[in-house]
Design a protein around this motif. Structure first.
Motif, PDB file in Angstrom:
ATOM      1  N   GLN A  10      -3.867   0.243   0.948  1.00  9.16           N
ATOM      2  CA  GLN A  10      -4.633  -0.080   2.131  1.00  9.16           C
ATOM      3  C   GLN A  10      -4.419  -1.504   2.603  1.00  9.16           C
ATOM      4  O   GLN A  10      -4.571  -2.447   1.852  1.00  9.16           O
ATOM      5  N   GLY A  11      -4.087  -1.627   3.854  1.00 10.60           N
ATOM      6  CA  GLY A  11      -4.087  -2.927   4.505  1.00 10.60           C
ATOM      7  C   GLY A  11      -3.153  -3.952   3.914  1.00 10.60           C
ATOM      8  O   GLY A  11      -3.255  -5.117   4.227  1.00 10.60           O
ATOM      9  N   ALA A  48       2.059  -3.197   6.588  1.00  8.92           N
ATOM     10  CA  ALA A  48       1.935  -3.234   8.039  1.00  8.92           C
ATOM     11  C   ALA A  48       3.268  -3.642   8.662  1.00  8.92           C
ATOM     12  O   ALA A  48       3.733  -3.041   9.622  1.00  8.92           O
ATOM     13  N   TYR A  75       5.910  -0.898   8.160  1.00  8.09           N
ATOM     14  CA  TYR A  75       5.714   0.259   9.013  1.00  8.09           C
ATOM     15  C   TYR A  75       6.155  -0.043  10.435  1.00  8.09           C
ATOM     16  O   TYR A  75       6.890   0.722  11.051  1.00  8.09           O
ATOM     17  N   VAL A  76       5.707  -1.192  10.943  1.00  6.95           N
ATOM     18  CA  VAL A  76       6.075  -1.555  12.309  1.00  6.95           C
ATOM     19  C   VAL A  76       7.585  -1.720  12.407  1.00  6.95           C
ATOM     20  O   VAL A  76       8.217  -1.297  13.366  1.00  6.95           O
ATOM     21  N   MET A 109       0.020   4.536   1.927  1.00  6.52           N
ATOM     22  CA  MET A 109      -0.499   3.731   3.024  1.00  6.52           C
ATOM     23  C   MET A 109      -1.828   4.255   3.543  1.00  6.52           C
ATOM     24  O   MET A 109      -2.613   3.508   4.097  1.00  6.52           O
TER      25      MET A 109
END
Lengths: 218, 342
Positions: free
Chosen positions: B263-264, B269, B272-273, B299
């Motif tokens: 998580q987080g 992040a 993924y982007v 994720m």
């Protein structure tokens, strides 16, 4: 015995297609989420989940269309004045009446297919949870276009948590839905109705009559 | 620094010699991950057409005179001191696809080529990528990306700290072949191109149990899915379009699985982007959605939500079982009474 043609072909097709897509999404989603390679290999689960998610969006749009122009929408309108009493009677039946063989408080008709509890839960699922689930799914797919953070937290994490929470709620709905449909006149009355389109009532009474007759002749 | 096609790269050790071109020329706007042309088969047709539209430095001026020898694949010699083969060959096709293709040999290599064979230090003349890019900032047609941030990052990197005498931009990036990867390059190809930069020198990491990575499950699968720099650069201040050149040593690198798989996590992040952005322009809207494989196991993991979900659904199943049993008992009770009544 009464027979009522409740579910036209398009509606039944939609229902079962939707159910299939939902199950596929659920199983592939579980496999991805918990890294269950033995259930469905990861590299298969991902594109299949993406595909079923997109098709589920199409299916939801079809549901909306069917309700808007197909006339099915009236079943999802909540009569707020009658709701509390109807709801009470329905809940009372499920927690008490059903065990003492009380008659079903709601009778299916062409005008009213759904009892108060069904209306409420279907409206919640199809008009609230499902759109949110779909939006969060698409947000996953196009997260590069989203801002990096939202409310100070990573956007992708928020999207992931929303999708996860909604998925659990939908699983809960599925479990309840599958059981509740067995509470018709016979356990399979409602299931058969969604397969054939015909809601048949009174079959049990006739069966009982036949059984009674057989006992007599013995 | 966004919009800059980041780093250059290259695979072999051709840098030691030859015609080193440090003049940056053309920039592909928005291109994300740079690699050399040789690593992107399939890009050649468009690139060749593109190259034909521009003046080619390698065929104009007195460059052809250089290329009379340097196009030969076997152009090489063995260094007397190191006993290593020094490759002097220039891959003409790769050069004409590279961002530096408009430069003639003498734009970068000014002196010391009158005698044959050339002095071995001819190619090592002070060719400075950073300064050259800086000098040509005013060049409106080409907009070479500024490299000074890379230079600062590099000064703090493990490569600089190791004080490797011969380490320079050219250790990793071949200016004769450097070109950014097109945006529609599939993620695995981007990752491979990036990681080859590292693995060409760190060859020992290609082994099944890479040294220093014993803690990492399935190392080769990671090599194929994640860039080395995703863990080996500082997390703060990352720029997708200009990856940090501050390479971290083992001690400072991320070794926390949940940074990516939970998580987080910040890395997650970005990862993924990064993956989604790479696929953004891939064959349209639906193809992007269908073939989006940016999801990283873990994720969406939230032990709390999973626990609550499992508890609620579990209790519901138990409740349903009890309810069903109650109905069964009620049903059984009525049947005899019905029969009695009958």
């Amino acid at each position: 015995m009464s027979a009522l043609y409740l579910y036209p072909v398009w509606l039944r097709l939609w229902h079962w297609l939707n159910a299939l897509l939902f199950l596929v999404s659920l199983v592939t989603g579980i496999s991805m989420h918990f890294a269950l390679g033995w259930l469905i290999p990861f590299d298969v689960a991902v594109p299949v989940h993406n595909t079923s998610g997109i098709l589920l969006t199409v299916s939801w749009a079809a549901f909306l269309l069917g309700n808007l122009v197909g006339g099915n929408g009236k079943h999802y309108l909540i009569d707020l004045r009658r709701l509390p009493m109807d709801l009470f009677r329905q809940v009372r039946y499920y927690v008490y009446g059903i065990f003492v063989n009380e008659p079903h408080p709601f009778h299916v008709s062409a005008e009213h297919k759904l009892n108060a509890l069904q209306t409420l839960s279907y409206v919640g699922v199809m008009y609230l949870l499902m759109p949110l689930l779909i939006v969060s799914g698409w947000a996953f797919l196009f997260s590069a276009q989203l801002p990096e953070t939202l409310f100070g937290v990573g956007t992708i994490w928020l999207v992931a948590m929303a999708h996860l929470l909604l998925a659990w709620m939908m699983l809960l709905f599925l479990v309840v839905h599958v059981y509740i449909i067995t509470t018709g006149e016979t356990p399979t009355t409602n299931l058969k109705a969604m397969v054939t389109g015909w809601h048949r009532e009174g079959a049990r009474a006739e069966a009982r009559g036949a059984r009674g007759g057989a006992a007599d002749s013995r | 620094m966004s919009g800059i096609p980041n780093h250059l790269h290259h695979q072999a050790v051709t840098w030691t010699l030859g015609l080193l071109l440090a003049l940056p020329v053309s920039v592909v706007p928005g291109a994300v991950y740079a690699i050399d042309g040789a690593a992107t088969p399939g890009a050649s047709v468009a690139a060749a057409q593109d190259a034909a539209a521009h003046a080619s430095g390698i065929t104009s001026g007195d460059s052809p005179a250089c290329m009379r020898c340097h196009w030969m694949e076997t152009m090489a010699y063995r260094d007397r001191d190191t006993q290593e083969i020094v490759n002097l060959s220039i891959d003409r096709d790769a050069y004409e696809r590279s961002v530096h293709r408009e430069l003639g040999c003498r734009d970068c290599h000014g002196r010391g080529y009158k005698h044959y064979p050339h002095r071995t230090n001819s190619a090592d003349e002070a060719l400075q990528c950073v300064q050259c890019h800086e000098q040509h900032q005013g060049d409106e047609r080409h907009h070479p990306p500024k490299l000074d941030a890379f230079a600062i990052q590099y000064q703090n990197s493990v490569h600089a700290e190791q004080d490797l005498e011969s380490f320079s931009c050219f250790s990793c990036h071949n200016p004769h072949e450097f070109r950014p990867l097109p945006n529609d390059t599939p993620v695995p190809q981007v990752v491979a191109a990036n990681n080859n930069l590292c693995l060409d020198c760190h060859t020992e990491l290609r082994s099944p149990v890479p040294r220093g990575h014993e803690w990492l499950p399935r190392p080769q699968q990671h090599w194929a899915s994640v860039r080395c720099i995703d863990c080996h650069t500082p997390v703060a201040g990352r720029d997708l379009y200009a990856p940090s050149h501050e390479l971290l040593g083992a001690g400072d690198s991320n070794q926390n699985c949940v940074e990516c798989h939970s998580q987080g996590g910040q890395l997650l992040a970005q990862l993924y982007v990064h993956r989604a952005a790479q696929e953004r322009e891939q064959e349209g809207f639906f193809a992007h959605a269908l073939y989006n494989d940016a999801y990283v196991i873990g994720m969406s993991r939230s032990p709390l939500i999973d626990l609550i979900g499992l508890a609620v659904v579990g209790l519901m199943v138990l409740g349903i079982a009890a309810h069903g049993y109650g109905r069964y008992l009620a049903h059984k009770k009525t049947r005899p009474s019905e029969q009695e009544a009958a």
